[in-house]
Design an enzyme around this catalytic site. Sequence first.
Site, PDB file in Angstrom:
ATOM      1  N   GLY A  89      50.381  83.994 -53.293  1.00 40.21           N
ATOM      2  CA  GLY A  89      49.986  84.469 -51.976  1.00 40.21           C
ATOM      3  C   GLY A  89      49.055  85.651 -52.104  1.00 40.21           C
ATOM      4  NE  ARG A 130      53.985  92.888 -31.044  1.00 44.54           N
ATOM      5  CZ  ARG A 130      53.297  92.813 -32.149  1.00 44.54           C
ATOM      6  NH1 ARG A 130      53.749  92.120 -33.176  1.00 44.54           N
ATOM      7  NH2 ARG A 130      52.146  93.412 -32.245  1.00 44.54           N
ATOM      8  CG  HIS A 162      53.006  87.346 -33.302  1.00 44.12           C
ATOM      9  ND1 HIS A 162      51.726  87.018 -33.689  1.00 44.12           N
ATOM     10  CD2 HIS A 162      53.135  88.682 -33.502  1.00 44.12           C
ATOM     11  CE1 HIS A 162      51.111  88.124 -34.102  1.00 44.12           C
ATOM     12  NE2 HIS A 162      51.941  89.139 -34.018  1.00 44.12           N
ATOM     13  CG  LEU A 222      48.704  95.216 -40.547  1.00 39.71           C
ATOM     14  CD1 LEU A 222      47.461  95.837 -39.939  1.00 39.71           C
ATOM     15  CD2 LEU A 222      48.328  93.971 -41.339  1.00 39.71           C
TER      16      LEU A 222
END
Lengths: 595, 250, 216
Positions: free
Chosen positions: A10, A297, A364, A405
């Site tokens: 990956g 969210r 998501h 991130l």
Amino acid sequence: MRQPKIIIVGGGLAGLMAAIKVAEAGVTADLFSIVPVKRSHSVCAQGGINAAKNLKGEGDSTWKHFDDTIYGGDFLANQPLVKGMCEAAPAIIDLLDRMGVMFNRTPEGLLDFRRFGGTLYHRTAFAGATTGQQLLYALDEQVRRFEAEDKVKKFEGWTFLSAVLDHAGVCRGICAMDLKTMEIKTFACDAAIFCTGGIGAVFGRSTNSVVCTGSAQSALFQQGAYYANGEFIQVHPTAIPGEDKLRLMSESARGEGGRVWVPKTPQDPRPARQIPETERFYFLEEWYPKYGNLVPRDVATRAIHKVVYEMKLGLAGDPAVYLDVTHIPREVLERKLEGILEIYQKFVGVDPHVEPMKVFPAMHYTMGGLWVDNENQATNIPGVYAAGECEYQYHGANRLGANSLVSCIYGGGIAGTAAVRYARSLESGCENTSPAVYERERVRQQDISDALLNQHTGTENPLAIWREMGDVMTENVTVIRYNAAMQKTMAKLDELSERFKRINLQDRTQWSNQTLNFVRELGNMLILAQVITLGAIARNETRGAHYKPEFPDRDDRNWLKTTIASWDAGKIKLDYEAVDISLLPLRERKYTAAK
Amino acid sequence: MADKTFIVKIKRQQRPDEAVRWEEYELRYRPHMNVIICLRDIAEKPFTRSGSESTPVSYEANCLEEICGACAMIVNGKPRQACTALVDDLEKPIRLEPLTKFPLIRDLQVDRSSMFENLKRTKCWIPIDGTYDLGPGPRMSPETQEVGYALSQCITCGNCLEICPKVNEHSNFVGAAIVSQVRLFNMHPTGAMHAGPRLEALMGPGGIEDCDNAQNCVKVCPKGIPLTESLAAVNGQVLVHAVKSFFRGS
Amino acid sequence: MSVAATDSKTSYLLDKLQSLSGVIPIGAFLAEHFWSNSYALVSVGKYNDVSRELQQIPWRIFVETCVLFIPILFHGLYGIYIWWTGKSNAIGHPWMANWLYVLQRWTGIIAFVFIGWHLYTERFLGHGVTSYADVQRSLLNPWYLTFYIVGITCASFHLGNGLWNFACKWGIAVSVPAQRAAGWFGAAVAVAFTFIGVAIVLALHYGAFPMGSYVQ
């Protein structure tokens, strides 16, 4: 001293960071990726990266970042490593800054920060509206530099099939397939780091990229790796619906002042601009006055579902609400949100500077993933490490925007360092592993491909099975979960698994056969879908992104624990592990007022 | 009512050494379709218009939101990303071909690794001392950031190479994308300290001098990168570097 | 498509020289050439005086070789090689600059042939001595006249467009507005040179002296 060998599978943010750490430690890394690493899914992250650098004089601190992350994750995350991540975040931003990421700047030339969901602080550094792309490129460039120095070797266009485990169950290499020649080969290594990202394809359409199938995680799971908290699936509240993909409309649109609303009159036929302020229902601002449009969210997603399905206030009766940035000065939009608004314009053909955008929630992110230990990103298989979205460590029951991130880079860094340490500590490296071990795995994988290629009587279309799986998963195992519906989902997944055995490949060539690869991934996706659904059925509570109307409250007494799925002779088994809450006391999570 | 349909013609080639053939597919029209959805429709029912069985079309695609750069192909004669090629906006029948300036793998799939290789040869990175904590990076004005950010959005799709008359079997030109990346790294305060080797790399065959200013690149860049400005800027940098290093030694 | 691993800077040097030679000395000479030939618009005597003056410069053959023959030969031949390394696609992608790319090549080759023939007839056949009458005699031939007009137009376009290319390729005009301005400048040069050049040959053809009143 022997030179250890490390493989990284990956090439997104986590994988590249791991590669950098491995190379920096003086060990050669072989980096496997389905796509050229610069095309990895990390490019899609739009909004930013969190770090409590407190450059806005708000009194922000890494502890508050830690608190927000744990609180946002509904206390399901093990706390020590999350604290470590939040403490490392400011230095990670500095590192990225030094690597040349074109972060937005203040007039003084310092990094600019914006507000994101689930926090009251300006804590999110950003590079336009394509922060993930910019970060990925920065790491990609560093890895390319190591590649030029022969410290990293890339295998782009290869897909991971399985780990090579020796008789003691220790990872001694990987088995992979060249997507051009379809050749299956094994590669020896002392440690393998998996940074294989998300699992969006399990839900058919999502905000994820095509390669985010979870196939590698599932393959490892079937080889004995634990899979933790699979049931925690984040649905992003604002995405642009599309037949091929649900395109993300970043939280930064709300971070910069975007407002979510529907007309107060059901099925109001007027165009958005003609509806006066008084007839607009800003439901997030009304229900959550403190956080307003920037609630986490899961909260925003459920509010939108409620407005659309319970209150029947969806736009023109469709499942959609307005995300409105038209009141924001054009100059601000162009400077801070250009990239994401461009996406809307490109795919919908409507100018979001003028017309409010129509959005709806979409699958998501997976908070769950490969189980890893509490310090080294090590899975339960010796020699196998995991970092990034494919593991479960950092986000608990719900991930905060702009935390992924930082978790990728932090986790990738730890995994790289830990893998090197482990590989160096081995008494006997992969060079002493019998060639028969590798050959056995290669033959096993070759047989799977051959069986698929030689099956001429199949009637089932792989894309149709995939679509059906995605539909049933999205309907029953995302925003609102009922046990009965999920039981039916399990039955449907069983049916699909049966039909999968009669699949018709339609392409039997041995050259860049994308269908063969997809079918192999699909088989793995079907198993992962079951892991997710079974975990969701079992967890009878509501926590973070996991919402069960039949069990509407968080149940810390019974469910403050990590779900651990394992593969037990072809069956999925669920076990549980206590959550490390040694640093922050439990408290109720609600966003209607300050915490 | 019969469904509205439209025709897609695809240039297909099973292997680089096999014959080229054009296949026609008739697809059911739905609103908001793009070329990716067309290719998926074909994968689900791989039968040509005349009813003969074919295979799913090989193509590269990943993000489907025009940020990964994977799905570049020639749509109706123009190199572009398939994901943003909306059926509503395209002349029918829609013609799909692979990029021609890169080695073909299969159907619409090509090998663009040469671009990454060139990024390596031109040293397109900021050479940092290490990943340990050394404090913040250099300060940068918002104006510099704005220019840099525009350049750093290059998705390495290869459209600018495809459209460039100077990229072909007679020329080794690296293309506008790479030159623009060199400009990006040369403008970063740390990168500027190491501009020399990048400029040297662009001085060799296939370097900046091969650009002959047809300015097609900027017309097909999906990210709107000011490629012609980059080419001119780097041209100037290379020249100054060449003169300086000749007269003063490097 | 790759940056060659060699350290060779030869191609860079040759390319730069090719580009430079188009402006200096060739472009500059063209300006001078049109200037001195413009005396054909004034009077026969003046024209012949200037011609004689030029034909009698010291080191003549040396200057001609270095300033004219070698640069033009190099610019032309290397230009043809550059043409060969490109594959134009303006038919499919008819953008303005793409057409200019194609036109630059065709005007270049026409101008090259024209200049070669012009040198042969005017410089070598006459052993370096020409007068108003000699030139006029050639230009009375309608085919010669046509060839001159085509050649002058091509050379002028090639120079004007070449100046735009030069501004971009030497990093003088970087920003889009600067490149546009350079483009307009190049266009102005092309139009002006074409106008002056055609005026000269027409004046010679018709034996007209539109600026004859300058003679006291």
